[in-house]
Every structure is written in structure tokens, then in C-alpha cells.
Design an enzyme around this catalytic site. Sequence first.
Site, PDB file in Angstrom:
ATOM      1  N   SER A 196      -5.370   9.149   9.976  1.00 19.48           N
ATOM      2  CA  SER A 196      -6.520   8.745   9.153  1.00 19.48           C
ATOM      3  C   SER A 196      -7.583   9.823   9.272  1.00 19.48           C
ATOM      4  O   SER A 196      -7.678  10.495  10.301  1.00 19.48           O
ATOM      5  CB  SER A 196      -7.072   7.422   9.689  1.00 19.48           C
ATOM      6  OG  SER A 196      -8.382   7.204   9.221  1.00 19.48           O
ATOM      7  N   TYR A 198     -10.190   1.397  16.034  1.00 22.22           N
ATOM      8  CA  TYR A 198      -9.370   1.972  14.959  1.00 22.22           C
ATOM      9  C   TYR A 198      -9.247   3.494  15.126  1.00 22.22           C
ATOM     10  O   TYR A 198      -8.141   4.039  15.171  1.00 22.22           O
ATOM     11  CB  TYR A 198      -9.980   1.650  13.596  1.00 22.22           C
ATOM     12  CG  TYR A 198      -9.165   2.196  12.446  1.00 22.22           C
ATOM     13  CD1 TYR A 198      -7.983   1.577  12.065  1.00 22.22           C
ATOM     14  CD2 TYR A 198      -9.563   3.340  11.754  1.00 22.22           C
ATOM     15  CE1 TYR A 198      -7.209   2.075  11.025  1.00 22.22           C
ATOM     16  CE2 TYR A 198      -8.802   3.849  10.714  1.00 22.22           C
ATOM     17  CZ  TYR A 198      -7.630   3.209  10.349  1.00 22.22           C
ATOM     18  OH  TYR A 198      -6.858   3.726   9.325  1.00 22.22           O
ATOM     19  N   GLY A 244       0.787  -1.233   0.000  1.00 21.01           N
ATOM     20  CA  GLY A 244       0.000   0.000   0.000  1.00 21.01           C
ATOM     21  C   GLY A 244       0.819   1.283   0.000  1.00 21.01           C
ATOM     22  O   GLY A 244       1.761   1.454  -0.788  1.00 21.01           O
ATOM     23  N   ASP A 249       7.438  -7.927  13.886  1.00 23.04           N
ATOM     24  CA  ASP A 249       6.024  -7.826  14.234  1.00 23.04           C
ATOM     25  C   ASP A 249       5.839  -6.642  15.183  1.00 23.04           C
ATOM     26  O   ASP A 249       6.222  -6.706  16.353  1.00 23.04           O
ATOM     27  CB  ASP A 249       5.571  -9.129  14.896  1.00 23.04           C
ATOM     28  CG  ASP A 249       4.089  -9.099  15.239  1.00 23.04           C
ATOM     29  OD1 ASP A 249       3.438  -8.043  15.037  1.00 23.04           O
ATOM     30  OD2 ASP A 249       3.583 -10.131  15.716  1.00 23.04           O
ATOM     31  N   GLY A 263       0.063  -0.364   9.591  1.00 22.47           N
ATOM     32  CA  GLY A 263      -1.214  -0.193  10.279  1.00 22.47           C
ATOM     33  C   GLY A 263      -2.200  -1.263   9.870  1.00 22.47           C
ATOM     34  O   GLY A 263      -2.020  -1.946   8.855  1.00 22.47           O
TER      35      GLY A 263
HETATM   36  P1  NAI Z   1      -1.719  -1.876   3.709  1.00 22.73           P
HETATM   37  O1  NAI Z   1      -2.425  -3.015   4.384  1.00 22.73           O
HETATM   38  O2  NAI Z   1      -1.602  -1.906   2.236  1.00 22.73           O
HETATM   39  O3  NAI Z   1      -0.250  -1.733   4.330  1.00 22.73           O
HETATM   40  C1  NAI Z   1      -0.035  -1.749   5.710  1.00 22.73           C
HETATM   41  C2  NAI Z   1       1.255  -2.510   6.003  1.00 22.73           C
HETATM   42  O4  NAI Z   1       1.395  -2.588   7.429  1.00 22.73           O
HETATM   43  C3  NAI Z   1       1.232  -3.960   5.468  1.00 22.73           C
HETATM   44  O5  NAI Z   1       2.353  -4.207   4.658  1.00 22.73           O
HETATM   45  C4  NAI Z   1       1.251  -4.796   6.724  1.00 22.73           C
HETATM   46  O6  NAI Z   1       1.950  -6.020   6.603  1.00 22.73           O
HETATM   47  C5  NAI Z   1       1.929  -3.847   7.722  1.00 22.73           C
HETATM   48  N1  NAI Z   1       1.647  -4.305   9.075  1.00 22.73           N
HETATM   49  C6  NAI Z   1       0.435  -4.596   9.603  1.00 22.73           C
HETATM   50  N2  NAI Z   1       0.581  -5.146  10.826  1.00 22.73           N
HETATM   51  C7  NAI Z   1       1.914  -5.192  11.068  1.00 22.73           C
HETATM   52  C8  NAI Z   1       2.687  -5.671  12.147  1.00 22.73           C
HETATM   53  N3  NAI Z   1       2.123  -6.264  13.223  1.00 22.73           N
HETATM   54  N4  NAI Z   1       4.034  -5.552  12.085  1.00 22.73           N
HETATM   55  C9  NAI Z   1       4.618  -5.009  10.996  1.00 22.73           C
HETATM   56  N5  NAI Z   1       3.935  -4.543   9.933  1.00 22.73           N
HETATM   57  C10 NAI Z   1       2.590  -4.646   9.975  1.00 22.73           C
HETATM   58  O7  NAI Z   1      -2.406  -0.560   4.238  1.00 22.73           O
HETATM   59  P2  NAI Z   1      -2.424   0.954   3.710  1.00 22.73           P
HETATM   60  O8  NAI Z   1      -3.805   1.221   3.275  1.00 22.73           O
HETATM   61  O9  NAI Z   1      -1.290   1.245   2.839  1.00 22.73           O
HETATM   62  O10 NAI Z   1      -2.264   1.711   5.106  1.00 22.73           O
HETATM   63  C11 NAI Z   1      -1.135   2.489   5.472  1.00 22.73           C
HETATM   64  C12 NAI Z   1      -1.531   3.340   6.653  1.00 22.73           C
HETATM   65  O11 NAI Z   1      -2.548   4.263   6.254  1.00 22.73           O
HETATM   66  C13 NAI Z   1      -2.115   2.546   7.823  1.00 22.73           C
HETATM   67  O12 NAI Z   1      -1.614   3.078   9.026  1.00 22.73           O
HETATM   68  C14 NAI Z   1      -3.596   2.771   7.699  1.00 22.73           C
HETATM   69  O13 NAI Z   1      -4.256   2.693   8.936  1.00 22.73           O
HETATM   70  C15 NAI Z   1      -3.643   4.182   7.142  1.00 22.73           C
HETATM   71  N6  NAI Z   1      -4.877   4.524   6.425  1.00 22.73           N
HETATM   72  C16 NAI Z   1      -5.291   3.816   5.326  1.00 22.73           C
HETATM   73  C17 NAI Z   1      -6.432   4.213   4.648  1.00 22.73           C
HETATM   74  C18 NAI Z   1      -6.901   3.536   3.382  1.00 22.73           C
HETATM   75  O14 NAI Z   1      -7.979   3.862   2.889  1.00 22.73           O
HETATM   76  N7  NAI Z   1      -6.179   2.646   2.793  1.00 22.73           N
HETATM   77  C19 NAI Z   1      -7.252   5.331   5.125  1.00 22.73           C
HETATM   78  C20 NAI Z   1      -6.724   6.006   6.279  1.00 22.73           C
HETATM   79  C21 NAI Z   1      -5.584   5.596   6.890  1.00 22.73           C
END
Ligand code: NAI
Length: 281
Positions: free
Chosen positions: A114, A155, A12, A41, A71
Site C-alpha cells: 500500500s 494498517y 476488488g 479465513d 486484506g
Molecule cells: P476488497 O475489500 O475489495 O478485497 C479484499 C478481499 O480480501 C475481500 O474479498 C475479502 O473478503 C478478503 N479478505 C479479507 N479478510 C479475509 C480473511 N480473513 N480471509 C480471507 N480473505 C479475506 O479490497 P481491495 O481494495 O481490493 O484490496 C486488495 C488489497 O489492496 C488489500 O491488501 C488492501 O489492503 C490493498 N490496498 C487497497 C487500497 C484501496 O484503495 N482499495 C489501497 C492500498 C492497498
Amino acid sequence: MGTYAVTGAASGMGRAAAERLRRDGHTVVGVDLRDVEVIADLSTPTGRAAAATEVLERAGGRLDGAVCAAGLGGIPGRDRLVQQVNFFGVVELLEAWRPTLAAAGNSKVVVFGSNSVTLTPMVPERAVRALLDRDADRALRVVGRFGKRSAPFAYASSKLAVTRWARHAAISPEWAGAGIRVNVLAPGIIATPLLEEQMARGEREAVEGLPVPIGGRGKPADVGEWVAFMLSPAADFLCGSVIFLDGGSDAYFRTDDWPVSTGPVGVLRYLRRAKAWRARR
Ligand code: NAI
């Protein structure tokens, strides 16, 4: 060229940010559960401590900035994980890296918040405060009172707490005073695996029904551009800001809520803070 730590670099927006930084010639030390330099982790204290140390080793003791994108979305049954990764997985790493960021002279931190911080109504302030007090059990108990409907509150409270923490750090002598710029990027609906998971797990209607005045969904690559900008010299004067990158959803719901002039309480706070500032100098 700089050296940057990027958590959540396997997917992402974190991945897009890491790719963008590498394209510019920077060195990136990615942290994630898979497919990156530091496999860790972030949901456990030991995983976080190991990640913090290994990043510094791989970075050769120099960090020009950090991007905290790891996240989890709010899905039923994983409130604890969400709070651990989204809040503790940011603040514990940044606190461990702070001396190294300070030593770099002019460093920058981008925390992923977020737009749920303003869009989710009725988030219990007590859960936010519990996280800021580093009391994970209390935070979990507070959101647990919502029973089966606790996931969005877990969240949003994790994101409110991390945003609040970042704003406090950003203006403090330990961070701003040490030349570290801390800012928050608050995305809205961005097309990533996290969003796909939310939709697959019962949130499709909520996602598709959310007002987005400009329409569509954000692209991870565009978010990567924002991160690169927030780490660049052009962002030297950015400190403690929360940037909503959400197609207008926050503006739609809070059109007149902010900015607002403060009333009498604000005057007292202004005077108190101005006095504290003078005492600091
Ligand atoms: P994504 O799921 O594509 O990427 C998140 C990454 O965090 C993944 O690679 C995952 O493996 C890693 N991760 C999760 N748990 C973990 C752990 N225990 N240890 C190490 N790594 C871990 O998500 P995305 O959408 O790129 O999100 C990025 C950030 O943006 C997050 O903090 C999310 O909450 C925030 N966000 C996303 C939105 C969306 O619409 N996609 C909206 C608002 C905020």
C-alpha cells in the site's frame, strides 16, 4: 498457460486480477471468505494452513505464481485482524507454497502492499519489527499505545512489514535463487469495496483530501492488468521492486526522499553486502 493462486479473489483488486488471468486462459485458484474455490479465513493460523494445503491440492501440485491481495483496511477495533490478514495471511501462505513455486522454475509472486507505507507518518518501527519477528501480541501492544487512533498505524505497520518481508525474500537464495520473482504492488486510492468501507467508517475526508497529482481514483481492472504484467515473462527481471500505483501521491510527498545516494553508512553496507555476495557464489 499457468496456474496461479490469488487470495482476496472475491472482491476488488484480487477479483480483477483473477478475472484478467482467467481471460488469458490461465487456471486460477482463488482464496477468500466466500465465492471462490478455496473458502478460508486467513486471519487464523488454522485457516491459513488449510488454505495453503487446499490450494496446492486444487492446483495439482503446480504453481506458476501467487497473488496475495486479501486484506483489510484500518478501521477502529480490528487491529489484530488487520495484522493477521495483511501480514500473516501473506507470509505464511507464501512460505508454504515456496517449494512448489520453486519447482515451477520461473515463478512470480505479487504481494499487495500500500502507499500507506510512505504516506502514514510516525508508524512505529517496533510494530513492524514485531511482525517480522512473528510476534503478533507485541505488534498489537505497540500500536495499542495509540489508543483510539491506532487503526491507521495497525494498517500501515502491517503493510510495511509485509513489504519489508517481500524485499528480504525477493533477494534471498531461497526465493531469487530458486527462480521465484517476488515483487510488491503498492496501490493508492483504488475504487473498491475496501475503500467504500473506509469512507463509510469516518475516513471520507482523509480519502477525498489526499493529494493525487494525476487526479481521480484507480480502477481495479487496471490493477488487474498490472498484476498480469508482473506475472508475465516481461517481468522476468523484476525482483524486489515496490511499484507505487497511486496517481502520484507517493511522489508528491517524497519527491526528494528517494532515490538518494547513500552516505558513509551506505558505503560500509555496500562493501559488506558485496563481500557476502561474492562468498555466496
Ligand atoms: P476488497 O475489500 O475489495 O478485497 C479484499 C478481499 O480480501 C475481500 O474479498 C475479502 O473478503 C478478503 N479478505 C479479507 N479478510 C479475509 C480473511 N480473513 N480471509 C480471507 N480473505 C479475506 O479490497 P481491495 O481494495 O481490493 O484490496 C486488495 C488489497 O489492496 C488489500 O491488501 C488492501 O489492503 C490493498 N490496498 C487497497 C487500497 C484501496 O484503495 N482499495 C489501497 C492500498 C492497498
